[in-house]
Design a protein around this motif. Structure first.
Motif, PDB file in Angstrom:
ATOM      1  N   GLY A  13      -3.381   6.881  -2.292  1.00 33.26           N
ATOM      2  CA  GLY A  13      -2.407   6.420  -2.968  1.00 33.26           C
ATOM      3  C   GLY A  13      -2.178   5.311  -3.803  1.00 33.26           C
ATOM      4  N   ASP A  14      -0.904   4.885  -3.841  1.00 29.80           N
ATOM      5  CA  ASP A  14      -0.743   3.514  -4.181  1.00 29.80           C
ATOM      6  C   ASP A  14      -1.093   2.558  -3.462  1.00 29.80           C
ATOM      7  OD1 ASP A  14       0.445   4.950  -6.301  1.00 29.80           O
ATOM      8  OD2 ASP A  14       2.523   4.529  -5.742  1.00 29.80           O
ATOM      9  N   SER A  15      -0.973   2.476  -2.100  1.00 29.18           N
ATOM     10  CA  SER A  15      -1.522   1.776  -1.002  1.00 29.18           C
ATOM     11  C   SER A  15      -2.199   2.434   0.156  1.00 29.18           C
ATOM     12  CB  SER A  15      -0.489   0.734  -0.537  1.00 29.18           C
ATOM     13  OG  SER A  15       0.695   1.661   0.162  1.00 29.18           O
ATOM     14  N   TRP A  16      -2.832   1.557   0.687  1.00 29.42           N
ATOM     15  CA  TRP A  16      -3.473   2.221   1.994  1.00 29.42           C
ATOM     16  C   TRP A  16      -2.622   2.697   3.090  1.00 29.42           C
ATOM     17  CZ3 TRP A  16      -8.609   2.955   1.666  1.00 29.42           C
ATOM     18  CH2 TRP A  16      -9.452   2.152   0.899  1.00 29.42           C
ATOM     19  N   SER A  17      -2.671   3.955   3.480  1.00 26.87           N
ATOM     20  CA  SER A  17      -1.877   4.525   4.771  1.00 26.87           C
ATOM     21  C   SER A  17      -2.136   3.671   6.126  1.00 26.87           C
ATOM     22  CB  SER A  17      -2.100   5.941   4.602  1.00 26.87           C
ATOM     23  OG  SER A  17      -3.396   6.017   4.935  1.00 26.87           O
ATOM     24  N   GLU A  18      -1.406   3.926   6.992  1.00 31.99           N
ATOM     25  CA  GLU A  18      -1.415   3.172   8.195  1.00 31.99           C
ATOM     26  C   GLU A  18      -2.513   3.913   8.686  1.00 31.99           C
ATOM     27  OE1 GLU A  18       0.098   0.968   9.604  1.00 31.99           O
ATOM     28  OE2 GLU A  18       1.403   0.544   7.657  1.00 31.99           O
TER      29      GLU A  18
END
Length: 1559
Positions: free
Chosen positions: A753-758
């Motif tokens: 996505g736009d940023s890394w997921s947890e």
């Protein structure tokens, strides 16, 4: 008889036989003792052995268990007999029923009396009876199995529950024992009851001691009557004869009784037992009926006498005054002493949540005191946070001040508790078992009782020093303690205690007591009374020097010893951030913080962005690895897969750095020395890591607020917020290593996505954080940007391919590959792949992701059949195989010996058993030739008609004649040559000939054939290659063969003429920087003789054409700016090849770099030096230069000769220059340095080297190590083994230097200047043994040599009188008050006519020059030593005290006892005649006294600190006059008792003044 008739005598179960696999029988087994038991009884015994129930004899059991034991056959027979009888009876019954009379038939059938049962019915009945019999047997077996199983299970369950009941009972008994210990600890009040009796015991002890002393003196007088004159016999007799008055001693203590008694409430205990000790059936409690206390006979009901008070006896339990303070119950009133019943009850700690109070702000005018009790230490972890809007206030007393941010206070409200604590501690310390014994151990952090002033106090051991150890230890026996440092918990200060070696534990027990578990239990109610505090938000006025003593004194003066008001703001670990306020005369509260700031002794804290506008010193950026190189690394910290930090693990530098950081910042003293008071943004520092409590390098990155600082650990990458108290100044030595954490990002993958997921971050963290991975850098970027890398998991097996971590994230759907458009935005790299792709994958689609590159495999070196010259063409070690003339020399490179051996081995295996072949041999054909039984590569030169061919040996250069039967066709893959054809350069034949004379050819062939030489190739493309050859002569010096031929007149120097350079146009001359006027300097090229004419032409061109055309202007009044000059550095040195060589050491730098020159470089340096002097004929005109861009330069040395140099830095009017051809670094005046590069085509002649296989102490060479290397190496020609050449031309060559057969690296390790590199497993692996020198055959003749002088013995001591006899003595020398050197006054003489020692010494001193100086220095060896009066006296050698820079020897004058340190020049050989005299000074120990246990004198004897200087001076005064001695002991040391003229002991006045104790 049934089969169950026989039963077991133990359990009563019947013996049964096993029917089938399902029914297990109860078989009788026989034990070794002969007793018989059933299977059920024996299965209850433990595994491995069976104990007989009757005789207790043990029978071992094998793997088969009980089934393996012997079965009793008699009982088995009875069982079988009973079974057969049973079956027989059953058969008779069946037959009887079969033939029974029909009279018993029912009445309904009376009408048919003649009807009989048919045979079919009988058969059915028989089958039914048989089946019923089997069913009955089955039921019997089931009944027996169930009966025996229930019995066994019941017994097993009974045993289990019985064991649980016993365990619970034991735990209850253990609790009762603990209660008993608590009750026993309350019996300390009994000690006061018998205090009068103890005083009477002390009186009796003194009387007994006096009586023993008198008896001992009387016995000594009886043995030695002469001792009667030295003691008061009247007093001794009076003591012996005085009767004992029994009535004078109070014996009433024997009948004293206390009113203490112990009461047990039986009814309450019985009722409580049913509540905490019961049985559970699952979740149901089994309640047993217990008779009421009133129903029990003889057990009266007694009510409990618990007093519900929140107090604890002896004091209040409290902790630090913290953010939230809990009010505990007040102390209970003491019970009356006249109470008839004293009940010792359990102390219950109650916690009432309703007693918690909030801090209230006091009105400054009313000054009301607010009592705010504090919690126990155990509750500190669960404290509630402090309300930010309120501050706690308390009245305190200042106890100890370290500085304004580190001091201790005590609460006024706890004064009574402190008094009670002191009484309690004093009472505990009077117990005898509190004294330390020899085997008791004292550890750091241990709680002890320490005597301070007149009371005993609690203290913790901080540092511990053992006897004979200079460093502190963690634990030590009480008898081995030399000194310790303790921290007083109730006062806040630290004190050091020193104990004497004499007296054992007496001195220790005088000021120290141990604290056992009972004492700790009694004192756990009292928390430490001293509270550590710090004035909030103030820092020293001088941040460099820190807190001054003036600030500490001013704080003490203002606060004084009275009570002041303390305002608590917050807490920082174990320190309260407070402000102290004191009421002034006009009832105004004076703030201590504001007062210190007003007095300019402190200032308020406020973080800075940069101090004084200057940029703070920062760490070196991390070193990026090379491109596409596999390295092992550890991921130290992870933010995201695009933002993480790694550490390379190929170096041990970080481990050494971390260890040194802990050693430097771990000790407590570093907190005050290196404290940071006001950090600035970007400042490099050392911060404490909360995770592992280690000190790590860090950089300040922000200020969150308050006294908290955000730092980034540069070696790990993570950021933390720490307190300012956890920051320390960083020392310069920790800047040497760059930051270890590499800021990295995974390449070719991005977030979904736009940023890394947890989830993706967590998966990536689990796979990488603190794990070993393989790292490959895919692109080089600046240090300010993130480094793109690829990470691979380290496989457990080396055969498994490495797995990319990025691909794992992609496969799990946690990341995605970078698209093609994103890749096009980046600048393509010329070589982005580490390995070439396989041929089968060349036509793959570019969109398809490439698999991870396979790990590199190490292949054996390929066979090299043709010579390929190395990159370095200088100082090559060669072997001369054939010489035709100076213009044709064949050599083999020694570094290709392994390849040549492999070629010969391959040819021998292939052609050894080969047969002759019919080959038409022609010229220039390659062949395999058998030369003297060895197959070699060759080339046919000619073939005669007699089948004799001339063959050129390709690998040796000479030709041989062989029969064609010794020739074989050579395989194509072996065609080649490892031989180099060369010629001597720069020489030509003498006599004007164009060819070499036969004399020159024979001469050079005689000296060179088969010799090993050093060769430098001038032109590698030419054949024969022009070279310069150097060979060693008999003296070991390298001689140029060309110069040798010239010196012999067989060759001349070659003359080469080059075209002079074309003069530059005026514009170019104008722009040229650093040009020098032709009036001051004349240039001459070293290789061009006609360069002077070119220079003259150039000067004429300059004169004809103006350099710059401009209108004349007046000179400006301002100072002219420095002239900008830019020069290039000299060429790097040419490294010699790997292997053994000899080099001369020219310099050793301050950082331990060794500069060496080869013999060829030395010859080149001499020629270069002569050329440089001709290059610059006059001193250049001095100008003002800008030296920033100057690298190479010309330097005038101290010998007024010109040398080539390189500018390093400018220091005022001097320039720090390094001589590039020697390596020497000097500070040269600016007037002697000229910014011009001379002979730029000649590389540097000195080679920088570093030692192989050692690591300097501290990571860099210290000054003493460099001094040692300079002493050993400078100006010497040493044997050098080139171990490794650097990849960088300006790097250091790794060498091993051999000095007289010993490696220099071992010498440095032996002197503790370095340690062996741990990466090398065995130190012998890199120790290079020097080559065995060629020893000449010496004809040694020992005629005329002097004979060895006889070795003298040692001095002898004079004979002293026997024990008990008195003799006169004189003190010659005093070492300590109880260790002196004595001389006998009346020494016996053997012969009156024999000369004395003084006369013999006078004769020797008259002719002292005739005695040789001492050359042999054995320990205890006799000699003559010069004294300060210029005369020589007898002495003996004790050892060497100094070896560098000069030798110094410690000697002892045997006739006086004094020691002296002398050089060898002041020592002479002792004549044998002086050895016959015994020593006049004898070292003895004086008996009767010893060093004092407690001494207040500060000045001590340095070599014996147990004695004070005052005692030494007093003893010197006591030793004057007539003295006499009596020997009391010989072993282990001569011991005497010394008396004065009045028959009194010498040491008595010393003891009376308290400077010594009786022994």
């Amino acid at each position: 008889m049934s089969d169950s008739a026989v039963t077991c005598n133990n359990c009563g179960l019947p013996y049964t036989l096993p029917e089938d696999d399902e029914v297990v029988g109860n078989v009788p087994h026989v034990l070794l003792c002969g007793h018989i038991f059933c299977t059920v009884c024996l299965l209850e015994s433990p595994r491995g052995f069976i104990t007989c129930h009757e005789c207790k004899m043990v029978t071992n059991v094998g793997e088969e268990g009980v089934d393996g034991l012997q079965v009793d056959s008699r009982i088995i027979g009875l069982i079988y007999t009973a079974r057969m009888n049973t079956k027989k009876r059953q058969g008779d019954k069946l037959r009887a029923r079969k033939f029974r009379s029909p009279s018993a038939s029912p009445p309904a059938r009376t009408e048919h009396p003649n009807t009989e049962v048919g045979p079919d019915m009988l058969k059915v009945l028989d089958e039914a009876l048989c089946k019923a019999t089997e069913n009955l047997n089955t039921l019997d077996n089931l009944h027996q199995t169930l009966t025996s199983g229930i019995h066994a299970q019941l017994k097993k369950e009974r045993s289990r529950i019985t064991k649980e009941i016993e365990d619970c009972t034991e735990k209850a008994i253990g609790m009762l024992h603990k209660r008993r210990s608590v009750l026993m600890s309350e019996l300390s009040s009994l000690e006061q009851l018998f205090s009068d009796g103890r005083e009477e015991c002390q009186k009796l002890e003194e009387r007994r001691k006096e009586m023993r002393m008198a008896i001992q003196k009387a016995k000594h007088v009886r043995q030695v009557p002469s001792l009667g004159t030295y003691c008061h016999l009247d007093k001794v007799l009076e003591t012996l004869e005085t009767p004992v008055d029994v009535g004078s001693y109070d014996m009433s203590s024997l009948t004293l009784c206390s009113k203490l008694r112990c009461v047990l409430h039986v009814d309450i205990l019985t009722e409580s037992l049913s509540k905490f000790l019961y049985l559970m059936d699952g979740d149901v409690k089994l309640v047993s009926s217990v008779p009421a206390p009133e129903e029990r006979a003889g057990t009266p009901a007694v009510k409990s006498r618990w007093e519900k008070s929140g107090e604890r006896r002896g004091g209040r339990s409290r902790g630090r005054a913290r953010d939230s303070m809990l009010s505990l119950p007040a102390p209970a009133s003491d019970q009356k002493q006249n109470s008839p019943n004293v009940i010792i009850e359990e102390i219950i700690e109650e916690s009432d949540s309703g007693t918690e109070r909030e801090g209230m702000v006091l009105d400054s005018k009313r000054l009301q005191r607010q009592k705010v009790p504090r919690r126990s230490r155990k509750a500190q972890k669960d404290r509630t946070p402090l309300l930010q809007c309120k501050a706690l206030q308390e009245w305190v007393v200042l106890t100890h001040v370290v500085n304004p941010t580190h001091f201790y206070v005590r609460l006024v409200s706890e004064h009574k508790a402190g008094v009670a604590l002191t009484k309690k501690v004093n009472k505990l310390c009077f117990e005898e078992h509190r004294r330390f014994m020899d085997k008791d151990e004292i550890k750091t952090g241990m709680l002890v009782f320490v005597r301070w002033k007149d009371d005993w106090c609690r203290a913790k051991v901080c540092e511990l020093f053992q006897k004979g150890c200079l460093e502190c230890v963690t634990q030590c026996c009480a008898a081995e303690i030399a000194r310790l440092q303790v921290f007083f918990q109730d006062h806040g200060f630290t004190k050091g205690l020193t104990f004497s070696d004499e007296g054992g534990l007496r001195g220790l027990n005088e000021c120290l007591r141990k604290v056992d578990s009972d004492a700790q239990f009694e004192l756990h109610h009292w928390a430490p009374q001293a509270i550590r505090c710090s004035l909030r938000d103030i820092i020293p006025s001088d941040l460099v020097k820190g807190w001054s003593a003036e600030a500490r004194d001013e704080m003490r003066r203002v606060i004084g010893s009275g009570a002041v008001e303390m305002q608590v703001f917050s807490e920082d670990r174990d320190t309260l951030l407070v402000d102290l306020k004191k009421a002034s005369v006009d009832d105004i509260l004076l703030s201590l913080r504001e007062h210190l700031v007003f007095m300019e002794l402190a200032r308020f804290y406020s973080p800075q962005v940069a101090p004084s506008g200057s940029k703070p010193l920062q760490f070196y950026p991390p070193v990026h690895p090379k491109l596409n190189l596999e390295l092992h690394a550890v991921v130290s910290y992870v933010n995201t897969p695009s933002d993480f930090y790694v550490q390379l693990v190929d170096s041990m530098e970080f481990l050494l750095l971390n260890s040194k950081l802990q050693d430097c910042y771990g000790p407590p003293g570093s907190a005050t020395e290196l404290q940071i008071y006001c950090p600035c943004l970007g400042q490099a520092c050392v911060a404490l890591c909360e995770k592992n409590k280690d000190w790590c390098r860090a950089e300040v990155t922000g200020f969150p607020g308050g006294r908290m600082v955000e730092v980034q650990y540069v070696d790990f990458g993570n950021k933390k917020t720490v307190s300012i108290n956890d920051l320390r100044q960083i020392k310069d030595e920790f800047f040497a290593l760059p930051a270890m954490a590499l800021w990295c990002s995974l390449v070719d993958v991005t977030s979904v996505g736009d940023s890394w997921s947890e989830e993706s971050i967590e998966v990536f963290r689990k796979m990488t954080e603190q794990n070993l991975v393989t790292l490959v850098v895919s692109k080089l970027v600046p240090h300010s940007k993130v480094l793109p890398v690829r990470l691979y998991e380290v496989s457990k097996c080396f055969t498994e391919p490495a797995v990319s971590i990025g691909e794992i994230l992609v496969k799990r759907g946690l990341a995605s590959l970078v698209t093609k458009q994103v890749q096009l935005k980046e600048t393509p790299l010329p070589d982005t792949a580490v390995w070439d792709p396989p041929l089968s994958e060349e036509h793959k689609s570019p969109d398809e992701p490439l698999p991870p590159p396979p790990p590199p495999t190490v292949e054996p070196p390929e066979l090299q059949v043709t010579l390929n010259l190395p990159a370095c063409l200088k100082d090559l070690r060669v072997r001369v195989t054939h010489v035709t003339s100076p213009g044709h020399i064949c050599v083999q490179l020694l570094q290709f010996d392994n390849q040549l051996k492999r070629v010969h081995d391959l040819m021998n295996r292939g052609y050894l058993k080969s047969d002759q072949q019919e080959v038409d041999w022609k010229v220039e054909m390659s062949c395999a030739a058998n030369v003297n039984g060895v197959w070699e590569r060759g080339k046919v030169c000619s073939v005669s008609t007699s089948n004799i061919s001339e063959v050129l040996r390709c690998d040796f250069g000479n030709t041989v004649k062989l029969h064609i039967s010794n020739l074989r066709p050579l395989l194509p893959e072996l065609v080649g040559s490892l031989l180099l054809e060369c010629c001597l350069s720069d020489i030509r034949p003498a006599g004007g000939r164009s060819t070499w004379t036969a004399t020159a050819c024979d001469f050079i062939s005689y000296y060179l054939t088969g010799a090993t030489a050093v060769m430098t190739i001038k032109d590698a493309s030419a054949r024969p290659a022009p070279v310069s050859l150097f060979c060693s002569n008999r003296s070991g010096q390298d001689v140029s063969i060309a110069d040798f031929l010239i010196s012999e007149g067989l060759a001349l120097r070659e003359r080469t003429v080059k075209v002079p350079p074309t003069p530059k146009p005026p514009s170019a001359v104008c722009e040229e920087q650093g040009a020098v006027s032709g009036e001051s300097v004349l240039w001459r090229d070293e290789c061009v003789p006609g360069l002077e004419e070119a220079v003259c032409e150039k000067s004429s061109v300059k004169n004809e054409t103006p350099l710059c055309s401009y209108s004349p202007r007046p000179a400006p009044l301002t100072t002219p700016s420095p002239e900008k000059v830019k020069t290039q550095a000299y060429l790097p040195p040419e490294f010699p090849p790997c292997g053994h060589t000899r080099m001369s050491i020219s310099a050793v730098s301050d950082d331990g770099v060794i500069y060496a020159m080869t013999p060829q470089a030395e010859c080149e340096f001499e020629r270069l030096k002569d050329c440089l002097q001709q290059h610059i004929k006059t001193l250049p005109r001095q100008r003002h230069y800008n030296w920033k861009s100057v690298l190479g330069c010309a330097v005038m040395g101290s010998d007024m000769l010109w040398y080539r140099g390189q500018v390093q830095e400018v220091i005022g009017g001097h320039v720090k220059v390094q001589y590039v051809d020697q390596g020497i670094v000097e500070n040269i005046p600016v007037c002697h340095v000229y910014p011009v590069v001379l002979c730029e085509n000649i590389p540097q002649l000195s080679v920088p080297c570093q030692l192989n296989g050692v690591i300097p102490v501290g990571g860099s060479w210290q000054w003493d190590a460099v001094a040692l290397m300079k002493e050993l190496l400078l100006g010497r020609s040493v044997s050098v083994q080139i171990m490794e050449l650097p990849e960088n031309l300006h790097g250091l060559v790794t060498v091993e230097i051999i000095l007289d057969g010993m490696a220099l690296s071992r010498i440095m390790v032996n002197h503790q200047h370095a340690s062996f590199d741990p990466s090398i497993s065995v130190p012998e692996d890199y120790v290079v043994k020097p080559p065995v020198p060629d020893l000449d055959d010496w004809d040694l003749n020992t005629k005329g040599l002097e004979e060895l002088q006889p070795v003298l013995g040692v001095f002898t001591n004079p004979t002293l009188p026997d024990k008990g006899k008195q003799f006169r003595v004189k003190v010659k020398h005093l070492r300590t008050p109880n260790e002196v050197f004595l001389s006998l006054v009346d020494m016996p003489m053997c012969d009156q006519k024999q000369e004395t020692l003084q006369e013999a010494l006078e004769q020797v001193n008259k002719d002292i020059d005739s005695l040789p100086q001492l050359t042999d220095f054995p320990m205890e060896g006799p000699c003559l030593a010069e004294y300060s009066d210029g005369l020589y006296y007898r002495a003996k050698l004790l050892g060497f005290t100094e070896l560098n820079p000069s030798i110094k020897i410690l000697v002892r004058h045997v006739d006086y006892g004094s020691d002296d340190i002398l050089p060898p020049c002041k020592l002479r050989c002792l004549p044998p005649s002086l050895l016959q005299f015994p020593c006049e000074a004898v070292c003895v120990r004086l008996a009767g006294f010893k060093p004092p246990h407690v001494c207040v004198e500060v000045e001590r004897i340095s070599y014996r600190p147990e004695w004070s200087m005052k005692s030494m001076l007093e003893m010197i005064d006591l030793l004057h006059g007539n003295l006499s001695a009596v020997v009391t002991g010989v072993e282990p040391q001569l011991t005497v008792v010394l008396y004065r003229a009045d028959k009194t002991l010498v040491h008595v006045p010393l003891v009376e003044k308290g400077l010594a104790d009786y022994e």
